[in-house]
Structures are given as C-alpha cells and as structure tokens.
Design a protein around this motif. Structure first.
Motif, mmCIF file in Angstrom:
data_model
loop_
_atom_site.group_PDB
_atom_site.id
_atom_site.type_symbol
_atom_site.label_atom_id
_atom_site.label_comp_id
_atom_site.label_asym_id
_atom_site.label_seq_id
_atom_site.Cartn_x
_atom_site.Cartn_y
_atom_site.Cartn_z
ATOM 1 N N HIS A 1 0.797 -1.219 0.000
ATOM 2 C CA HIS A 1 0.000 0.000 0.000
ATOM 3 C C HIS A 1 0.838 1.283 0.000
ATOM 4 O O HIS A 1 0.289 2.378 -0.068
ATOM 5 N N GLY A 2 2.151 1.125 0.132
ATOM 6 C CA GLY A 2 3.014 2.298 0.158
ATOM 7 C C GLY A 2 2.875 3.106 1.439
ATOM 8 O O GLY A 2 3.097 4.325 1.424
ATOM 9 N N PHE A 3 2.508 2.453 2.541
ATOM 10 C CA PHE A 3 2.437 3.142 3.834
ATOM 11 C C PHE A 3 3.776 3.005 4.547
ATOM 12 O O PHE A 3 4.477 2.015 4.385
ATOM 13 N N GLU A 4 4.083 4.016 5.382
ATOM 14 C CA GLU A 4 5.377 3.952 6.088
ATOM 15 C C GLU A 4 5.294 3.133 7.358
ATOM 16 O O GLU A 4 6.282 2.564 7.813
ATOM 17 N N GLY A 5 4.115 3.092 7.972
ATOM 18 C CA GLY A 5 3.983 2.310 9.208
ATOM 19 C C GLY A 5 2.527 2.129 9.571
ATOM 20 O O GLY A 5 1.647 2.758 8.974
ATOM 21 N N MET A 6 2.294 1.246 10.534
ATOM 22 C CA MET A 6 0.938 1.029 11.053
ATOM 23 C C MET A 6 0.830 1.769 12.379
ATOM 24 O O MET A 6 1.780 1.801 13.156
ATOM 25 N N HIS A 7 -0.343 2.354 12.632
ATOM 26 C CA HIS A 7 -0.594 2.999 13.923
ATOM 27 C C HIS A 7 -1.952 2.550 14.413
ATOM 28 O O HIS A 7 -2.928 3.303 14.375
ATOM 29 N N LEU A 8 -2.037 1.308 14.826
ATOM 30 C CA LEU A 8 -3.323 0.679 15.130
ATOM 31 C C LEU A 8 -4.115 1.429 16.197
ATOM 32 O O LEU A 8 -3.629 1.671 17.301
ATOM 33 N N LYS A 9 -5.354 1.819 15.826
ATOM 34 C CA LYS A 9 -6.240 2.507 16.758
ATOM 35 C C LYS A 9 -7.558 1.773 16.945
ATOM 36 O O LYS A 9 -8.242 1.978 17.944
ATOM 37 N N ALA A 10 -7.955 0.977 15.962
ATOM 38 C CA ALA A 10 -9.262 0.324 16.019
ATOM 39 C C ALA A 10 -9.210 -1.047 15.364
ATOM 40 O O ALA A 10 -8.411 -1.279 14.454
ATOM 41 N N VAL A 11 -10.062 -1.950 15.864
ATOM 42 C CA VAL A 11 -10.221 -3.259 15.241
ATOM 43 C C VAL A 11 -11.662 -3.378 14.751
ATOM 44 O O VAL A 11 -12.601 -3.142 15.511
ATOM 45 N N LEU A 12 -11.809 -3.706 13.482
ATOM 46 C CA LEU A 12 -13.134 -3.862 12.886
ATOM 47 C C LEU A 12 -13.490 -5.343 12.885
ATOM 48 O O LEU A 12 -12.799 -6.151 12.251
ATOM 49 N N PHE A 13 -14.549 -5.679 13.631
ATOM 50 C CA PHE A 13 -14.932 -7.081 13.802
ATOM 51 C C PHE A 13 -16.127 -7.446 12.940
ATOM 52 O O PHE A 13 -17.167 -6.770 12.994
#
Ligand code: MG
Length: 243
Positions: free
Chosen positions: A13-25
């Motif tokens: 995806h060309g992203f530099e990093g993940m910054h997890l804030k939410a989980v979609l269930f």
C-alpha cells in the motif's frame, strides 16, 4: 512475530507504518459461533422453496446481505433477479428458522480479546452483513458496553455488502480512521475479500469448515485458527501494528 506480514502489507500500500487505533470485527463466526445455525436455516429455507442449497454453500456466501444471497440463488435457478417481495419473504423465512434454533454462543476467546482491546484503548467497530435484530441485541448482552451504535455497520447501512469493500469503508469512515490505523478480523472468504479490497490489514480466523487456502486467496494478511489463538497472540500483534 507478525513483522513479515505487516511489511508485506505496508509495501503493497506504500504506507510507512501502522498505527493501530481500532479493530473492525465481523460478527458471525467471529464474535458468535453462529455459522452452523445460519447454514442450517439457509438450507431449510431454500430447500423448502425448491432451491438447491447445501449447507456448505452458506459458508461460501457468508458476509453477503440476505437479499444478495437470495438474488444470486434466484439468478442461478430462476434465471432472473428476485423481486423485492421475494427477497423480503425468503429472508424472513430464513430469519424465523434461524431464531427457532438454539441460540448461538459467543465465540470462545472473543470476550477475552475485547477485554484486551479495552485495556489497550483500541476501539472495537462492528462490521456485519447481518440485519438480524436478535443477534444485534445479543451483542450488547454478551459484550456489554463494548460496541457503540455509532460504530456499527450492519445490513441497514450498506447498499452492496461484502465482498464489496463498502461495509469496511463505511466502518473506516465511522471510526474516522486512516487505513493504516485499522485492522479487520474476519472468518469468511467474502469478508476477507471486502476488507482486503478496502485496503485494511486483515486477520482471518478460520473458525469454519473451509480450507485455509480459500481465506489466503481472498487476501488475508494473517491467518489464525480461532479467536482464542488471536487473543493469545494479541499482544505480539498489537505491538507489531503500533510501530
Ligand atoms: Mg463471519
């Protein structure tokens, strides 16, 4: 533990990093062990109307809206679209049969995982193709004060439903998230496809009878075999998705 999977996702995806804030269930087969009942109810409803619909087929359609599934079967067998009246009537029959079955239990490990999210201040978001009030009510009973109305996407919110990315894009919007701030938990091939097409990091939990390959091919970034396993590996996964 999950660095390789994360880096493949970031590169894609060309992203530099993940910054997890939410989980979609997803709900069925993820939060509730309800897929056996859905398969049974679909099979009974469809065969009573003269359609050919083996139980195993329910697992392949899982994630579609009821109307979407009914339309596909109508096209296959009647070679035409189902009318609105037919969709409503057949879905009601299926829902009535479903509600007559013993109630589905929460999926083992789901409650533990949601507690872990709470401790980590990660927001849970619900993204389900279901429009069954009974299950939505049970969600609040079994997981009280966890899912909030404004962070739920159900059959009532969507036009297309899974495997279209739409439900997960709506979930992302409701959560005010960038793609690299969310992660999806899904059990169904069409759900994994929808999440992956939405550009979200997708964890497949294979809680049903389908082979793992079906979920990998649908675009899963990580594949686990139960919600308990996800709960056990949550800390490692969270750390990896927050750097
Ligand atoms: Mg599901």
């Amino acid at each position: 533990m999950f660095e390789k999977e994360r880096d493949l996702y970031l590169n894609r995806h060309g992203f530099e990093g993940m910054h997890l804030k939410a989980v979609l269930f997803d709900m069925d087969g993820v939060l509730f062990d309800s897929m056996k009942n859905h398969a049974e109810a679909w099979h009974k409803a469809m065969t009573s109307l003269g359609f050919d619909f083996p139980k195993a087929e329910a697992y392949m359609h899982e994630g579609r809206t009821g109307a979407g599934t009914i339309n596909l079967i109508s096209q296959r067998q009647w070679h035409r679209d189902a009318t609105e009246e037919e969709k409503e009537r057949i879905y009601k029959l299926k829902s009535d049969l479903f509600n007559a079955l013993p109630t589905a239990e929460p999926m083992p490990g789901a409650w533990e995982l949601l507690q872990q999210l709470k401790e980590d201040s990660i927001t849970p978001i619900l993204v389900t193709g279901s429009g069954q009030q009974s299950l939505l009510e049970r969600l609040n009973k079994h997981f009280p004060d966890t899912f909030h109305q404004e962070l739920m996407v159900t059959a009532y919110d969507v036009k297309y439903g899974k495997p279209n990315p739409e439900p997960y894009l709506i979930g992302q919007k409701k959560g005010k998230l960038e793609k690299y701030e969310g992660m999806v938990v899904e059990n169904a091939p069409l759900g994994v496809e929808a999440a992956s097409k939405a550009g979200l990091f997708t964890v497949a939990v294979n809680t049903g009878p389908l082979p793992d390959d079906v979920l990998w091919n649908a675009g899963a970034d990580v594949l686990l075999h139960s919600m308990t396993e996800l709960s056990e590996k949550w800390e490692a996964l969270r750390e990896c998705l927050q750097q």
